[in-house]
Scaffold this motif. Structure first.
Motif, PDB file in Angstrom:
ATOM      1  N   LEU A   1       0.806  -1.228   0.000  1.00 37.43           N
ATOM      2  CA  LEU A   1       0.000   0.000   0.000  1.00 37.43           C
ATOM      3  C   LEU A   1       0.835   1.272   0.000  1.00 37.43           C
ATOM      4  CD1 LEU A   1      -2.970  -0.737   2.405  1.00 37.43           C
ATOM      5  CD2 LEU A   1      -3.119   0.103   0.063  1.00 37.43           C
ATOM      6  N   ILE A   2       2.093   1.122   0.400  1.00 35.04           N
ATOM      7  CA  ILE A   2       2.978   2.278   0.462  1.00 35.04           C
ATOM      8  C   ILE A   2       3.103   2.968  -0.899  1.00 35.04           C
ATOM      9  CG2 ILE A   2       5.134   1.011   0.013  1.00 35.04           C
ATOM     10  CD1 ILE A   2       4.743   3.912   2.535  1.00 35.04           C
ATOM     11  N   VAL A   3       2.932   2.185  -1.960  1.00 33.57           N
ATOM     12  CA  VAL A   3       3.038   2.756  -3.303  1.00 33.57           C
ATOM     13  C   VAL A   3       1.946   3.797  -3.528  1.00 33.57           C
ATOM     14  CG1 VAL A   3       2.886   2.227  -5.762  1.00 33.57           C
ATOM     15  CG2 VAL A   3       4.215   0.754  -4.262  1.00 33.57           C
ATOM     16  N   THR A   4       0.710   3.421  -3.199  1.00 32.94           N
ATOM     17  CA  THR A   4      -0.414   4.351  -3.337  1.00 32.94           C
ATOM     18  C   THR A   4      -0.292   5.519  -2.361  1.00 32.94           C
ATOM     19  OG1 THR A   4      -1.707   2.362  -3.710  1.00 32.94           O
ATOM     20  CG2 THR A   4      -2.921   4.422  -3.535  1.00 32.94           C
ATOM     21  N   ILE A   5       0.052   5.196  -1.116  1.00 31.22           N
ATOM     22  CA  ILE A   5       0.181   6.243  -0.098  1.00 31.22           C
ATOM     23  C   ILE A   5       1.315   7.208  -0.479  1.00 31.22           C
ATOM     24  CG2 ILE A   5       0.665   6.718   2.335  1.00 31.22           C
ATOM     25  CD1 ILE A   5      -0.418   3.889   2.970  1.00 31.22           C
ATOM     26  N   GLY A   6       2.406   6.614  -0.945  1.00 34.70           N
ATOM     27  CA  GLY A   6       3.565   7.420  -1.321  1.00 34.70           C
ATOM     28  C   GLY A   6       3.267   8.367  -2.470  1.00 34.70           C
ATOM     29  N   GLU A   7       2.479   7.903  -3.397  1.00 38.96           N
ATOM     30  CA  GLU A   7       2.099   8.752  -4.522  1.00 38.96           C
ATOM     31  C   GLU A   7       1.198   9.891  -4.024  1.00 38.96           C
ATOM     32  OE1 GLU A   7       0.919   6.368  -7.933  1.00 38.96           O
ATOM     33  OE2 GLU A   7      -0.022   8.146  -8.802  1.00 38.96           O
ATOM     34  N   TRP A   8       0.324   9.546  -3.096  1.00 40.31           N
ATOM     35  CA  TRP A   8      -0.570  10.555  -2.508  1.00 40.31           C
ATOM     36  C   TRP A   8       0.237  11.654  -1.820  1.00 40.31           C
ATOM     37  CZ3 TRP A   8      -1.169  12.333   2.460  1.00 40.31           C
ATOM     38  CH2 TRP A   8      -2.281  13.168   2.677  1.00 40.31           C
TER      39      TRP A   8
END
Ligand code: C2E
Ligand code: MG
Ligand code: MG
Ligand code: MG
Length: 273
Positions: free
Chosen positions: A86-93
């Motif tokens: 999920l870090i990928v989505t959170i990181g993009e956010w």
């Protein structure tokens, strides 16, 4: 329960484990929903030039405003976000949000030098990280030189070739790269020399040890930075004594509770713009 079944300590432990995994499963579920429920927020911690007292930039630090548990610090959910991807989505956010904030400040006349964003291992292993960042900068119309990405030594050494290539691409675009928690990881000095970085962040643990005549490590990192032509910033500066001591060692950039804790965007603007 263990009392009711004497001798079955195994049962006791396994039940404890069940509870723990139930909690982490719940947290994981909550984490999945957190993005769509808009529960993440960013606090910004200022960085200063201690010589002239001017703010040079801010570091974006993620917070999760959990519906039942309130504000959860990143150390308590980033590992889980890494595990689940999920870090990928959170990181993009967070990248998009931080760049939008920086652009907004600039438009309102707050000429901040850098917006620093932390990147984790998993994010750096994404194939299209470079394209995503490029896209975010285009969308937000933020000049790349205002964005600084903080990487840890362990991230850098984990997948050397891929990381080096991505780092070079990011640098070529004009983005700044910093090594976070410097001195605590596993990168070798020889390797450091070839990295396309512009800044070292001295880990807080060395600042903590610095007084009582134990400034050997900070001194060495500061000198190393100077010799490699890198900026050096001290993290986790909590007292005037530490700040003065660092300045005497020729380290001018500092970040820590002595100056300011991480704060909401509006507070930063009202106080420093
Ligand atoms: P970090 O990047 O090394 O950030 C510095 C941490 O030290 C922050 O904790 C900050 O609030 C804290 N700090 C700053 N000054 C002081 C001080 O004077 N004294 C003390 N005791 N602490 C100080 P925080 O916000 O809890 O973040 C912890 C770590 O979580 C960060 O360490 C970073 O590794 C990670 N993190 C935070 N936001 C993100 C993010 O958006 N993405 C990723 N991948 N990691 C993040
Ligand atoms: Mg950091
Ligand atoms: Mg750090
Ligand atoms: Mg850290």
């Amino acid at each position: 329960i263990a009392k009711e079944r004497p001798g079955t300590s195994f049962h006791f432990f396994s039940e404890e484990m069940d509870i723990r995994s139930f909690e982490s499963i719940k947290l994981e579920n909550d984490l999945y929903k957190a993005i769509e429920r808009d529960e993440f927020l960013i606090h910004y911690q200022p960085q200063f030039n201690y010589k002239d007292g001017k703010i040079t930039g801010v570091e974006a630090l993620l917070r999760w405003d959990h519906p039942e548990q309130g504000l959860i610090p990143p150390d308590q959910f980033i590992p889980l976000a890494e595990e689940t991807g999920l870090i990928v989505t959170i990181g993009e956010w967070i990248l998009r949000k931080a760049c939008t904030q920086m652009k907004d400040w600039h438009e309102r006349g707050f000429a901040l030098g850098t917006m620093s964003v932390n990147l984790s291992v998993h994010q750096f292993e994404q194939k299209n990280l470079f394209e995503i960042i490029q896209q975010i900068l285009k969308e937000t119309e933020l000049a790349p030189s205002y964005l600084e990405l903080e990487l840890t030594e362990n991230l850098i050494v984990k997948n050397k070739d891929l990381t080096m290539q991505t780092m070079k691409e990011l640098k070529a675009l004009g983005i700044k790269l910093a090594i976070d928690d410097f001195g605590t990881g596993y990168s070798s000095l020889g390797y450091l020399q070839n990295l396309p970085i512009s800044k070292l962040k001295i880990d807080k643990s060395f600042i903590d040890q610095m007084l009582d005549d134990r400034s050997a490590i900070t001194n060495t990192i500061i000198t190393l930075g100077q010799n490699l032509n890198l900026e050096v910033i001290a993290e986790g500066v909590e007292t005037k004594e530490q700040a003065d001591n660092l300045l005497a060692q020729n380290c001018t950039l500092m970040q820590g509770y002595y100056f300011s804790t991480p704060k909401e965007a509006d507070e930063i603007f009202n106080q420093y713009a």
